[in-house]
Design a protein around this motif. Structure first.
Motif, PDB file in Angstrom:
ATOM      1  N   VAL A  12       0.861  -1.177   0.000  1.00  0.00           N
ATOM      2  CA  VAL A  12       0.000   0.000   0.000  1.00  0.00           C
ATOM      3  C   VAL A  12       0.903   1.234   0.000  1.00  0.00           C
ATOM      4  O   VAL A  12       1.918   1.268   0.691  1.00  0.00           O
ATOM      5  N   CYS A  13       0.539   2.253  -0.771  1.00  0.00           N
ATOM      6  CA  CYS A  13       1.268   3.514  -0.808  1.00  0.00           C
ATOM      7  C   CYS A  13       0.591   4.487   0.167  1.00  0.00           C
ATOM      8  O   CYS A  13      -0.596   4.775   0.045  1.00  0.00           O
ATOM      9  N   PHE A  14       1.357   4.975   1.144  1.00  0.00           N
ATOM     10  CA  PHE A  14       0.876   5.963   2.093  1.00  0.00           C
ATOM     11  C   PHE A  14       1.392   7.328   1.662  1.00  0.00           C
ATOM     12  O   PHE A  14       2.571   7.475   1.341  1.00  0.00           O
ATOM     13  N   VAL A  15       0.519   8.342   1.662  1.00  0.00           N
ATOM     14  CA  VAL A  15       0.889   9.687   1.224  1.00  0.00           C
ATOM     15  C   VAL A  15       0.576  10.673   2.337  1.00  0.00           C
ATOM     16  O   VAL A  15      -0.538  10.695   2.867  1.00  0.00           O
ATOM     17  N   ASP A  16       1.561  11.506   2.691  1.00  0.00           N
ATOM     18  CA  ASP A  16       1.379  12.581   3.657  1.00  0.00           C
ATOM     19  C   ASP A  16       0.758  13.766   2.916  1.00  0.00           C
ATOM     20  O   ASP A  16       1.342  14.296   1.980  1.00  0.00           O
ATOM     21  N   LEU A  17      -0.438  14.175   3.312  1.00  0.00           N
ATOM     22  CA  LEU A  17      -1.155  15.236   2.609  1.00  0.00           C
ATOM     23  C   LEU A  17      -0.530  16.611   2.793  1.00  0.00           C
ATOM     24  O   LEU A  17      -0.719  17.489   1.955  1.00  0.00           O
ATOM     25  N   SER A  18       0.247  16.818   3.853  1.00  0.00           N
ATOM     26  CA  SER A  18       0.793  18.153   4.090  1.00  0.00           C
ATOM     27  C   SER A  18       2.016  18.465   3.234  1.00  0.00           C
ATOM     28  O   SER A  18       2.277  19.618   2.938  1.00  0.00           O
ATOM     29  N   ASN A  19       2.786  17.428   2.830  1.00  0.00           N
ATOM     30  CA  ASN A  19       3.962  17.723   2.011  1.00  0.00           C
ATOM     31  C   ASN A  19       4.151  16.768   0.829  1.00  0.00           C
ATOM     32  O   ASN A  19       5.107  16.917   0.080  1.00  0.00           O
ATOM     33  N   GLY A  20       3.281  15.797   0.647  1.00  0.00           N
ATOM     34  CA  GLY A  20       3.357  14.907  -0.496  1.00  0.00           C
ATOM     35  C   GLY A  20       4.323  13.741  -0.343  1.00  0.00           C
ATOM     36  O   GLY A  20       4.541  12.997  -1.290  1.00  0.00           O
TER      37      GLY A  20
END
Length: 86
Positions: A12-20
């Motif tokens: 699964v790819c996890f993405v931080d919404l605040s900095n990508g």
């Protein structure tokens, strides 16, 4: 081991919404979206509000809230002049 009781782990790819910031790991987190990776793989996407890349504790930008004394001491200083009525 019993059959059918273990979770279905997948990449699964996890993405931080605040900095990508993105990272791929094995997880059984429920996802609704997918993302196309640079190497051509299409992986489930899980969006996060904060990760170790942006959390103040891990980045070293955390400020100490209790630097000028404890809560009890602050309370006593605030209400010292009120006093008790006899």
């Amino acid at each position: 081991m019993k059959e059918g009781i273990h979770p279905n782990y997948r990449e699964v790819c996890f993405v931080d919404l605040s900095n990508g910031f993105q990272f791929v790991t094995r997880s059984c987190a429920p996802t609704k979206e997918t993302i196309k990776m640079d190497d051509g793989r299409e992986l489930p996407l899980f969006k996060l509000e904060t990760t170790s890349e942006t959390h103040p504790f891990y980045t070293g930008t955390q400020k100490s809230v209790d630097s000028l004394g404890g809560r009890v001491e602050k309370f006593r200083n605030k209400f010292a002049r009120v006093g008790l009525k006899k």
